[in-house]
Design a protein around this motif. Structure first.
Motif, PDB file in Angstrom:
ATOM      1  N   UNK A 243     117.953 -18.322  79.517  1.00 51.41           N
ATOM      2  CA  UNK A 243     117.958 -18.052  78.077  1.00 51.41           C
ATOM      3  C   UNK A 243     119.057 -18.866  77.391  1.00 51.41           C
ATOM      4  N   UNK A 244     120.208 -18.958  78.028  1.00 52.38           N
ATOM      5  CA  UNK A 244     121.306 -19.734  77.444  1.00 52.38           C
ATOM      6  C   UNK A 244     120.933 -21.208  77.358  1.00 52.38           C
ATOM      7  N   UNK A 245     120.247 -21.714  78.377  1.00 53.13           N
ATOM      8  CA  UNK A 245     119.804 -23.108  78.345  1.00 53.13           C
ATOM      9  C   UNK A 245     118.771 -23.338  77.249  1.00 53.13           C
ATOM     10  N   UNK A 246     117.878 -22.369  77.063  1.00 56.27           N
ATOM     11  CA  UNK A 246     116.885 -22.479  75.990  1.00 56.27           C
ATOM     12  C   UNK A 246     117.575 -22.503  74.624  1.00 56.27           C
ATOM     13  N   UNK A 247     118.591 -21.657  74.485  1.00 54.69           N
ATOM     14  CA  UNK A 247     119.336 -21.622  73.217  1.00 54.69           C
ATOM     15  C   UNK A 247     120.027 -22.953  72.959  1.00 54.69           C
ATOM     16  N   UNK A 248     120.640 -23.523  73.990  1.00 49.24           N
ATOM     17  CA  UNK A 248     121.342 -24.795  73.817  1.00 49.24           C
ATOM     18  C   UNK A 248     120.373 -25.922  73.455  1.00 49.24           C
ATOM     19  N   UNK A 395     112.385 -19.909  69.032  1.00 50.54           N
ATOM     20  CA  UNK A 395     112.930 -20.000  70.392  1.00 50.54           C
ATOM     21  C   UNK A 395     114.436 -19.748  70.365  1.00 50.54           C
ATOM     22  N   UNK A 396     115.122 -20.379  69.425  1.00 51.95           N
ATOM     23  CA  UNK A 396     116.565 -20.207  69.323  1.00 51.95           C
ATOM     24  C   UNK A 396     116.929 -18.748  69.065  1.00 51.95           C
ATOM     25  N   UNK A 397     116.232 -18.098  68.149  1.00 51.55           N
ATOM     26  CA  UNK A 397     116.537 -16.707  67.811  1.00 51.55           C
ATOM     27  C   UNK A 397     116.400 -15.803  69.035  1.00 51.55           C
ATOM     28  N   UNK A 398     115.298 -15.952  69.763  1.00 54.25           N
ATOM     29  CA  UNK A 398     115.075 -15.111  70.940  1.00 54.25           C
ATOM     30  C   UNK A 398     116.089 -15.417  72.041  1.00 54.25           C
ATOM     31  N   UNK A 399     116.298 -16.707  72.313  1.00 53.31           N
ATOM     32  CA  UNK A 399     117.177 -17.092  73.415  1.00 53.31           C
ATOM     33  C   UNK A 399     118.630 -16.706  73.147  1.00 53.31           C
ATOM     34  N   UNK A 400     119.075 -16.848  71.902  1.00 56.00           N
ATOM     35  CA  UNK A 400     120.446 -16.452  71.555  1.00 56.00           C
ATOM     36  C   UNK A 400     120.611 -14.943  71.676  1.00 56.00           C
ATOM     37  N   UNK A 401     119.621 -14.196  71.188  1.00 53.25           N
ATOM     38  CA  UNK A 401     119.714 -12.733  71.286  1.00 53.25           C
ATOM     39  C   UNK A 401     119.808 -12.279  72.733  1.00 53.25           C
ATOM     40  N   UNK A 402     119.043 -12.939  73.616  1.00 53.08           N
ATOM     41  CA  UNK A 402     119.037 -12.548  75.033  1.00 53.08           C
ATOM     42  C   UNK A 402     120.328 -12.968  75.751  1.00 53.08           C
ATOM     43  N   UNK A 403     120.912 -14.080  75.322  1.00 52.96           N
ATOM     44  CA  UNK A 403     122.076 -14.599  76.054  1.00 52.96           C
ATOM     45  C   UNK A 403     123.407 -14.264  75.395  1.00 52.96           C
ATOM     46  N   UNK A 404     123.411 -14.000  74.075  1.00 56.20           N
ATOM     47  CA  UNK A 404     124.674 -13.776  73.366  1.00 56.20           C
ATOM     48  C   UNK A 404     124.670 -12.505  72.527  1.00 56.20           C
ATOM     49  N   UNK A 405     123.492 -11.900  72.356  1.00 55.52           N
ATOM     50  CA  UNK A 405     123.387 -10.726  71.503  1.00 55.52           C
ATOM     51  C   UNK A 405     122.789 -11.081  70.147  1.00 55.52           C
ATOM     52  N   UNK A 406     122.627 -10.058  69.329  1.00 57.26           N
ATOM     53  CA  UNK A 406     122.021 -10.255  68.007  1.00 57.26           C
ATOM     54  C   UNK A 406     123.104 -10.744  67.054  1.00 57.26           C
TER      55      UNK A 406
END
Length: 523
Positions: A243-248, A395-406
């Motif tokens: 998830x963090x990689x997807x966010x990046x 994608x960014x919204x979901x991946x950030x929420x999963x890896x860093x929170x809302x």
């Protein structure tokens, strides 16, 4: 895999020079050296990947079966095809009877088409590095593009079929062609390696796809990479660290600043969705399949009008609604506030022409409606967008929420997409509703927005595969969506999903010709 040899030989013949058409040398003896011994041959090899994209014809909607890419929508139970009485894939998908014999020819076309693109990419990757008469910059760019298309096609195959043979060298003989299936994780590793290589060369251009001559950009490569990481985070791998990689990867597209959402004009006729319908040159466009009315037309306009409706002056011999959202799908939208479900936005159920009104009694895709093609030329010319910037934001919204929170950042990206649709709702109100949600609640809001925003981008089945959750709408409260376990759930056509339905069967022809292959469980 034996079929790959035939495909490869045929592709060599198609791409070879016409100058020696009457030569006595047998066509099956054309060598790879002859094919790409010149820079023009190498360019032609890579340029051909653009037309095939994700398997030859995968997005083409000719005939009555709809495009191959629509199969996921039929499997979801939320889309129907008026032509399914003549082409069975829509019907058997709804019946969840997608066996290897029943749809052998259909799935074999997918398999062969994707491996044909992979084969051409492998050829380019092997022979271009040593080619003379071409600058190193051009070589590197062509190699990066070839890696993008190899990654794109393996991503599709691993989602559709699970473990698949991983072939990274050209198939040039019968030796060693019976290749076993490679485990899913290794296939994903190759996909990531290809995309990272393409990005790391710093040769792909910045900016949107259309502003770069419709050639692969760094943003397109990062977007595909973000999608890959998001899929890996879910089933079957459940590698949640990705998830963090997807966010990046998604952030790399966002922070580059080259893309933006199309905004509304002054009237609903000039809405962002109608601009997307009528333009191929906006900055929301990340990657797609190009069409040209004179050379290679898009046939989607003919599948935007139900067969029972015959407007005067139509220039298609037959029309049909081949990707009809069933009524339950329209319940995913708040029909009072969401512009996307208003008539003549993403969908439509009526229109007027020459003073006459045509009411369908059902919904049809409006995003593919081209008036000139339907009533004048019979040849569509709009591109099909595989990736849009709206999806990058989701994608960014979901991946950030999963890896860093809302975080405020995650909320902002989701609000970007939702506020465009809820055009009469103040953005601050949307952000306030999202900010106090738990991680799971927020992620489900992203899933809802993917259902609504990407309805005609063919994402629903991939989302069901990776989340193992099935969306259920509310007839009494449109816009309210619940997610339940897909296994054991009805698909709106009286059939119940089982675990094995989440992968397609390998084509029976491939099993018969390659003893090294084993069929997916449950088929």
């Amino acid at each position: 895999m034996k079929k790959l040899v035939i495909i490869f030989a045929l592709s060599l013949w198609v791409l070879s020079s016409c100058d020696n058409f009457l030569a006595e040398t047998p066509k099956d003896e054309i060598s790879v050296d002859q094919l790409i011994e010149t820079p023009d041959g190498a360019r032609g090899l890579v340029n051909g990947l653009y037309r095939d994209g994700q398997g030859a014809g995968f997005y083409d909607s000719g005939g009555f079966g709809g495009a191959d890419v629509m199969m996921g929508g039929y499997m979801s139970g939320y889309f129907d095809n008026e032509g399914k009485g003549e082409r069975i894939q829509g019907q058997v998908a709804q019946d969840l009877q997608v066996g290897p014999e029943v749809l052998n020819q259909f799935f074999d076309g997918w398999w062969s088409g994707h491996y044909e693109v992979i084969s051409r990419a492998n050829t380019a990757l092997k022979y271009i590095p040593d080619m003379s008469g071409m600058s190193e910059n051009e070589k590197t760019r062509l190699l990066a593009e070839a890696r993008f298309f190899r990654a794109l096609n393996y991503f599709a195959l691993v989602k559709f079929f699970g473990d698949v043979p991983l072939v990274t060298e050209p198939v040039e003989s019968l030796e060693g062609i019976e290749v076993e299936r490679t485990n899913t994780g290794a296939v994903y590793s190759q996909i990531i390696d290809d995309l990272n290589w393409a990005i790391d060369q710093e040769i792909l251009p910045e900016g949107p796809f259309p502003m770069n001559g419709y050639r692969i950009t760094k943003g397109a490569a990062y977007t595909l990479l973000a999608d890959v990481y998001l899929q890996m985070s879910g089933f079957p791998l459940q590698e949640t660290d990705n998830y963090a990689n997807a966010a990046d990867a998604a952030r790399s597209v966002i922070q580059a600043g080259g893309h933006e959402l199309v905004q509304h004009g002054e009237t609903v006729e000039e809405s962002a969705y109608n601009k997307l319908r009528t333009s191929d040159t906006d900055r929301e466009y990340v990657y797609g399949i190009e069409y040209n009315a004179e050379i290679s037309p898009n046939d989607n306009p003919r599948i935007t009008i139900p067969g029972v409706v015959r407007p005067e002056g139509i220039n298609y011999g037959r029309t049909l609604n081949a990707y009809r959202p069933i009524e339950e799908y329209t319940w995913f939208y708040n029909q009072d506030e969401d512009l996307r479900i208003q008539n003549q936005q993403l969908f439509y159920n009526s229109f007027s022409r020459n003073g006459e009104n045509y009411d369908f009694g059902e919904w049809a895709p409006y995003l593919w409606f081209e008036e000139n093609a339907i009533f004048e030329t019979g040849r569509g010319e709009r591109d099909i967008r595989v990736y849009r910037y709206a999806e990058v934001l989701l994608i960014a919204a979901e991946a950030i929420a999963r890896s860093e929170g809302v975080t405020n950042e995650a909320v902002s990206y989701l609000a970007d997409v939702r506020s465009r649709a809820y055009w009469q709702t103040d953005r601050s109100e949307i952000e306030a509703e999202l900010t106090g949600l738990s991680e799971q609640e927020f992620v489900e809001e992203v899933w809802k927005e993917r259902l609504r925003e990407l309805a005609l981008n063919f994402k629903i089945w991939s989302d069901i595969q990776r989340t193992r959750m099935y969306p259920v709408a509310s007839e009494n409260n449109p816009g309210e969506v619940n997610f339940v376990d897909v296994v054991g759930q009805s698909n709106n056509w009286g059939q119940t999903y089982e675990e094995h339905h989440l992968l397609y069967p390998l084509p029976d022809d491939e099993i018969q010709t390659n003893p090294a292959l084993e069929q997916n469980p449950g088929y």
